[in-house]
Design a protein around this motif. Structure first.
Motif, PDB file in Angstrom:
ATOM      1  N   VAL A  97       0.850  -1.185   0.000  1.00 42.63           N
ATOM      2  CA  VAL A  97       0.000   0.000   0.000  1.00 42.63           C
ATOM      3  C   VAL A  97       0.884   1.231   0.000  1.00 42.63           C
ATOM      4  CG1 VAL A  97      -1.790   1.276   1.240  1.00 42.63           C
ATOM      5  CG2 VAL A  97      -1.777  -1.216   1.321  1.00 42.63           C
ATOM      6  N   ALA A  98       0.575   2.173  -0.872  1.00 42.50           N
ATOM      7  CA  ALA A  98       1.299   3.440  -0.919  1.00 42.50           C
ATOM      8  C   ALA A  98       0.285   4.574  -0.946  1.00 42.50           C
ATOM      9  CB  ALA A  98       2.189   3.503  -2.153  1.00 42.50           C
ATOM     10  N   THR A  99       0.534   5.593  -0.121  1.00 36.38           N
ATOM     11  CA  THR A  99      -0.350   6.748  -0.050  1.00 36.38           C
ATOM     12  C   THR A  99       0.482   8.009  -0.088  1.00 36.38           C
ATOM     13  OG1 THR A  99      -1.952   5.532   1.295  1.00 36.38           O
ATOM     14  CG2 THR A  99      -2.101   7.916   1.356  1.00 36.38           C
ATOM     15  N   THR A 100       0.018   8.987  -0.838  1.00 39.64           N
ATOM     16  CA  THR A 100       0.711  10.270  -0.865  1.00 39.64           C
ATOM     17  C   THR A 100      -0.298  11.405  -0.966  1.00 39.64           C
ATOM     18  OG1 THR A 100       2.474  11.557  -1.902  1.00 39.64           O
ATOM     19  CG2 THR A 100       1.050  10.305  -3.374  1.00 39.64           C
ATOM     20  N   PRO A 101      -0.097  12.455  -0.182  1.00 37.04           N
ATOM     21  CA  PRO A 101      -0.940  13.644  -0.331  1.00 37.04           C
ATOM     22  C   PRO A 101      -0.306  14.590  -1.361  1.00 37.04           C
ATOM     23  CG  PRO A 101       0.407  13.843   1.630  1.00 37.04           C
ATOM     24  CD  PRO A 101       0.735  12.508   1.008  1.00 37.04           C
ATOM     25  N   LEU A 105      -3.740  10.348  -2.892  1.00 35.16           N
ATOM     26  CA  LEU A 105      -3.702   9.197  -3.785  1.00 35.16           C
ATOM     27  C   LEU A 105      -3.282   7.964  -2.989  1.00 35.16           C
ATOM     28  CD1 LEU A 105      -1.818  10.726  -6.846  1.00 35.16           C
ATOM     29  CD2 LEU A 105      -4.283  10.373  -6.594  1.00 35.16           C
ATOM     30  N   THR A 106      -3.994   6.867  -3.185  1.00 35.64           N
ATOM     31  CA  THR A 106      -3.649   5.608  -2.530  1.00 35.64           C
ATOM     32  C   THR A 106      -3.687   4.502  -3.574  1.00 35.64           C
ATOM     33  OG1 THR A 106      -4.655   6.337  -0.454  1.00 35.64           O
ATOM     34  CG2 THR A 106      -4.271   3.973  -0.704  1.00 35.64           C
ATOM     35  N   ALA A 107      -2.643   3.696  -3.609  1.00 36.08           N
ATOM     36  CA  ALA A 107      -2.594   2.535  -4.487  1.00 36.08           C
ATOM     37  C   ALA A 107      -2.284   1.323  -3.626  1.00 36.08           C
ATOM     38  CB  ALA A 107      -1.528   2.708  -5.560  1.00 36.08           C
ATOM     39  N   SER A 108      -3.004   0.243  -3.864  1.00 35.95           N
ATOM     40  CA  SER A 108      -2.760  -0.980  -3.110  1.00 35.95           C
ATOM     41  C   SER A 108      -2.854  -2.176  -4.040  1.00 35.95           C
ATOM     42  CB  SER A 108      -3.745  -1.120  -1.949  1.00 35.95           C
ATOM     43  OG  SER A 108      -5.062  -1.204  -2.426  1.00 35.95           O
ATOM     44  N   VAL A 109      -2.034  -3.170  -3.752  1.00 36.51           N
ATOM     45  CA  VAL A 109      -2.066  -4.410  -4.505  1.00 36.51           C
ATOM     46  C   VAL A 109      -1.934  -5.552  -3.507  1.00 36.51           C
ATOM     47  CG1 VAL A 109       0.417  -4.471  -4.987  1.00 36.51           C
ATOM     48  CG2 VAL A 109      -1.166  -5.632  -6.517  1.00 36.51           C
ATOM     49  N   ALA A 142      -8.304   8.057  -5.580  1.00 38.26           N
ATOM     50  CA  ALA A 142      -7.948   9.474  -5.507  1.00 38.26           C
ATOM     51  C   ALA A 142      -9.089  10.196  -4.809  1.00 38.26           C
ATOM     52  CB  ALA A 142      -7.743  10.050  -6.906  1.00 38.26           C
ATOM     53  N   ASN A 143      -8.740  10.957  -3.775  1.00 39.22           N
ATOM     54  CA  ASN A 143      -9.733  11.742  -3.055  1.00 39.22           C
ATOM     55  C   ASN A 143      -9.258  13.194  -3.052  1.00 39.22           C
ATOM     56  OD1 ASN A 143     -10.593  13.109  -0.321  1.00 39.22           O
ATOM     57  ND2 ASN A 143     -12.178  11.652  -0.884  1.00 39.22           N
ATOM     58  N   HIS A 144     -10.069  14.079  -3.633  1.00 36.54           N
ATOM     59  CA  HIS A 144      -9.725  15.502  -3.650  1.00 36.54           C
ATOM     60  C   HIS A 144     -10.668  16.247  -2.721  1.00 36.54           C
ATOM     61  CE1 HIS A 144      -7.942  19.169  -5.102  1.00 36.54           C
ATOM     62  NE2 HIS A 144      -9.171  19.683  -5.154  1.00 36.54           N
ATOM     63  N   GLN A 145     -10.074  17.012  -1.815  1.00 37.40           N
ATOM     64  CA  GLN A 145     -10.826  17.786  -0.830  1.00 37.40           C
ATOM     65  C   GLN A 145     -10.592  19.263  -1.124  1.00 37.40           C
ATOM     66  OE1 GLN A 145     -12.415  16.120   1.863  1.00 37.40           O
ATOM     67  NE2 GLN A 145     -13.384  18.048   2.400  1.00 37.40           N
ATOM     68  N   PHE A 146     -11.685  19.981  -1.365  1.00 36.63           N
ATOM     69  CA  PHE A 146     -11.604  21.416  -1.605  1.00 36.63           C
ATOM     70  C   PHE A 146     -12.693  22.093  -0.795  1.00 36.63           C
ATOM     71  CE2 PHE A 146     -12.961  25.221  -3.963  1.00 36.63           C
ATOM     72  CZ  PHE A 146     -11.779  25.931  -3.919  1.00 36.63           C
ATOM     73  N   ASP A 147     -12.289  22.779   0.245  1.00 35.09           N
ATOM     74  CA  ASP A 147     -13.214  23.446   1.144  1.00 35.09           C
ATOM     75  C   ASP A 147     -14.254  22.440   1.642  1.00 35.09           C
ATOM     76  OD1 ASP A 147     -14.125  25.660   2.590  1.00 35.09           O
ATOM     77  OD2 ASP A 147     -15.520  26.258   1.007  1.00 35.09           O
ATOM     78  N   ARG A 148     -15.513  22.589   1.308  1.00 37.05           N
ATOM     79  CA  ARG A 148     -16.570  21.686   1.783  1.00 37.05           C
ATOM     80  C   ARG A 148     -16.909  20.584   0.773  1.00 37.05           C
ATOM     81  NH1 ARG A 148     -19.403  23.118   6.225  1.00 37.05           N
ATOM     82  NH2 ARG A 148     -18.972  25.145   7.131  1.00 37.05           N
ATOM     83  N   ARG A 177     -12.376   5.733  -7.575  1.00 34.68           N
ATOM     84  CA  ARG A 177     -11.705   4.483  -7.198  1.00 34.68           C
ATOM     85  C   ARG A 177     -11.763   3.511  -8.363  1.00 34.68           C
ATOM     86  NH1 ARG A 177     -14.558   3.631  -3.179  1.00 34.68           N
ATOM     87  NH2 ARG A 177     -13.151   4.684  -1.763  1.00 34.68           N
ATOM     88  N   LEU A 178     -10.625   2.943  -8.707  1.00 35.58           N
ATOM     89  CA  LEU A 178     -10.530   1.923  -9.745  1.00 35.58           C
ATOM     90  C   LEU A 178     -10.111   0.628  -9.053  1.00 35.58           C
ATOM     91  CD1 LEU A 178     -10.614   1.305 -12.780  1.00 35.58           C
ATOM     92  CD2 LEU A 178      -8.198   1.942 -12.874  1.00 35.58           C
ATOM     93  N   SER A 179     -10.954  -0.401  -9.132  1.00 36.76           N
ATOM     94  CA  SER A 179     -10.698  -1.678  -8.461  1.00 36.76           C
ATOM     95  C   SER A 179     -10.470  -2.767  -9.495  1.00 36.76           C
ATOM     96  CB  SER A 179     -11.883  -2.077  -7.580  1.00 36.76           C
ATOM     97  OG  SER A 179     -12.101  -1.133  -6.567  1.00 36.76           O
ATOM     98  N   TYR A 180      -9.503  -3.620  -9.214  1.00 32.12           N
ATOM     99  CA  TYR A 180      -9.159  -4.721 -10.106  1.00 32.12           C
ATOM    100  C   TYR A 180      -9.262  -6.039  -9.348  1.00 32.12           C
ATOM    101  CZ  TYR A 180      -6.259  -8.008 -12.703  1.00 32.12           C
ATOM    102  OH  TYR A 180      -5.802  -9.111 -13.366  1.00 32.12           O
TER     103      TYR A 180
END
Length: 175
Positions: free
Chosen positions: A15-19, A30-34, A72-78, A84-87
């Motif tokens: 699992v890798a996550t980066t803001p 962004l989060t990618a997991s395998v 990918a989760n984008h947060q902008f104010d409210r 999500r792409l699942s395999y």
């Protein structure tokens, strides 16, 4: 419910996550997991009381060995937007003593938009399996799939979704 046999499960999760900070334009995470998992019997299949050849084969092969998710989760104010792409990798299912059906890999896309009206109230719109993808159909001509009677088209015993797209809206209130 008994401990009638021994199994081993091997594999890994990565699992890798980066803001990503866009300054005034918000924050994307962004989060990618395998995942790879393989289960096998340690006890010889013929020596396992209560299990037949189909049970043994399906235990080892009916779940995909590979699974992956990119989110990918984008947060902008409210406002927040999630994609999500699942395999799910291919899997095999025992049909008869001479027939095994291989079900191909499947990709699903989920999308959700959420808006916080107040600190306690939010509304959301979303879609699970947004592009209405389906797994392979049961090949009833290939063999007698005893697990799938009564006109079933898709295997409901597999881990991936076989019911198509699901669209929703919701209102959440936190107390």
């Amino acid at each position: 419910f008994q401990s009638a046999f021994d199994t081993s499960t091997t594999g890994f999760d990565l699992v890798a996550t980066t803001p990503i900070d866009w300054g005034n334009a918000g924050m994307t995470t962004l989060t990618a997991s395998v995942n790879y998992t393989k289960s096998e019997f340690e006890t010889a299949a013929g020596a396992i009381s209560g299990l037949n050849a189909e049970d043994a084969f399906d235990f080892e092969n009916r779940d995909p060995n590979w699974r992956g998710v990119i989110t990918a989760n984008h947060q902008f104010d409210r406002l927040s937007i999630t994609g999500r792409l699942s395999y799910y990798g291919e899997l095999e299912d025992y049909a008869s003593a001479t027939t095994v059906q291989t079900f191909g890999d499947v990709w699903y896309t989920d999308i959700e938009g959420r808006y916080r009206i107040t600190d306690n109230v939010s509304v959301s719109l979303g879609a699970r399996n947004a592009f209405d993808e389906y797994p392979d159909k049961i090949d009833t001509a290939a063999g007698s799939f005893g697990d799938y009677c009564c006109g079933r088209v898709y295997a409901d015993t597999h881990v991936y979704d076989w019911q198509g797209a699901y669209y929703y809206g919701s209102v959440s209130v936190d107390f």
